[in-house]
Design an enzyme around this catalytic site. Structure first.
Site, PDB file in Angstrom:
ATOM      1  N   ARG A 114       0.508  -0.785   0.487  1.00 60.32           N
ATOM      2  CA  ARG A 114      -0.116   0.021   0.137  1.00 60.32           C
ATOM      3  C   ARG A 114       0.918   1.034   0.141  1.00 60.32           C
ATOM      4  O   ARG A 114       1.331   1.584   0.737  1.00 60.32           O
ATOM      5  CB  ARG A 114      -0.967   0.199   1.216  1.00 60.32           C
ATOM      6  N   GLU A 143      -3.311   7.759  -5.947  1.00 54.51           N
ATOM      7  CA  GLU A 143      -3.804   6.668  -6.675  1.00 54.51           C
ATOM      8  C   GLU A 143      -5.219   7.038  -7.843  1.00 54.51           C
ATOM      9  O   GLU A 143      -6.223   7.080  -7.067  1.00 54.51           O
ATOM     10  CB  GLU A 143      -4.249   5.266  -6.919  1.00 54.51           C
ATOM     11  N   HIS A 163      -0.512   0.163  -9.607  1.00 53.90           N
ATOM     12  CA  HIS A 163      -1.373  -1.240  -9.122  1.00 53.90           C
ATOM     13  C   HIS A 163      -1.988  -2.298 -10.059  1.00 53.90           C
ATOM     14  O   HIS A 163      -3.282  -2.624  -9.545  1.00 53.90           O
ATOM     15  CB  HIS A 163      -2.429  -0.444  -8.678  1.00 53.90           C
TER      16      HIS A 163
END
Length: 209
Positions: A114, A143, A163
């Site tokens: 994370r 993000e 991601h």
């Protein structure tokens, strides 16, 4: 090769930058759950020594060289540090300037967990100063990245992905099946296979070890 660099060089073996051999290097894993353990197996296959930090007791993985270490020991001694832990209220931003400064000169930092675990400004400083050789990031604090996150992923020392760790069709299908199966398990009084918050199980009168 596509751009013609190999052909233009005139050499049978060609490279743009020095390469790193993994054998003999030390990988430090912060978090040693299912994902961390699997990464450790892969690193071992490449001839790396593996160190791991686990906040709760874990079995020895059965290969060597392997050692359980503290977070501080991992950051100070590993050639590559890789995060495999959840983000909680207590560990947000724990990868700070002090921890990064303790790393070996030329070490590599990887975060596929994370983005909020890392003080991104401190990581930028460690990279721009040359203290760290590079970083591999599959996640950022914001993000899609904006502000400091965007400045960080634009650094030439950073290999950044959007991601993508679970973006294959096969992975998404498994995740959907696991979620549905977990709901069925709870309604039928069984402990789900994939548990994040065991306190919820206690409230539901389900118990896991």
């Amino acid at each position: 090769v596509h751009e013609g660099g190999w052909q233009d060089s005139g050499y049978w073996s060609f490279w743009d930058t020095p390469l790193i051999e993994l054998a003999g290097k030390t990988l430090g894993l912060v978090g040693f759950g299912r994902i961390g353990q699997r990464v450790g197996q892969l690193a071992h296959a490449f001839g790396m020594e593996v160190w791991a930090y686990a906040p709760s007791p874990k079995d020895d993985p059965g290969y060597a060289p392997f050692s359980f270490k503290s977070v501080e020991e991992i950051f100070a001694g590993a050639d590559v540090v890789s995060l495999h832990c959840p983000q909680t209220a207590s560990n947000a931003g724990f990868v700070n300037a002090e921890l990064l400064s303790s790393m070996k000169d030329g070490a590599l930092f990887i975060n596929t967990a994370r983005g909020g675990l890392v003080d991104e400004a401190a990581l930028m400083e460690a990279l721009q100063s040359g203290h760290l050789q590079g970083a591999g990031l599959d996640c950022q604090a914001t993000e899609p990245p904006t502000g400091t996150s965007l400045d960080l992923v634009r650094l030439p020392q950073v290999l950044a992905l959007p991601h993508t760790g679970s973006k294959t069709n096969a992975a998404r299908e498994r995740m959907s099946i696991w979620a549905a199966q977990s709901i069925v398990d709870v309604f039928q009084g069984r402990v789900p296979q994939y548990v994040v918050n065991t306190d919820v199980l206690k409230r539901l009168d389900l118990h896991t070890t």
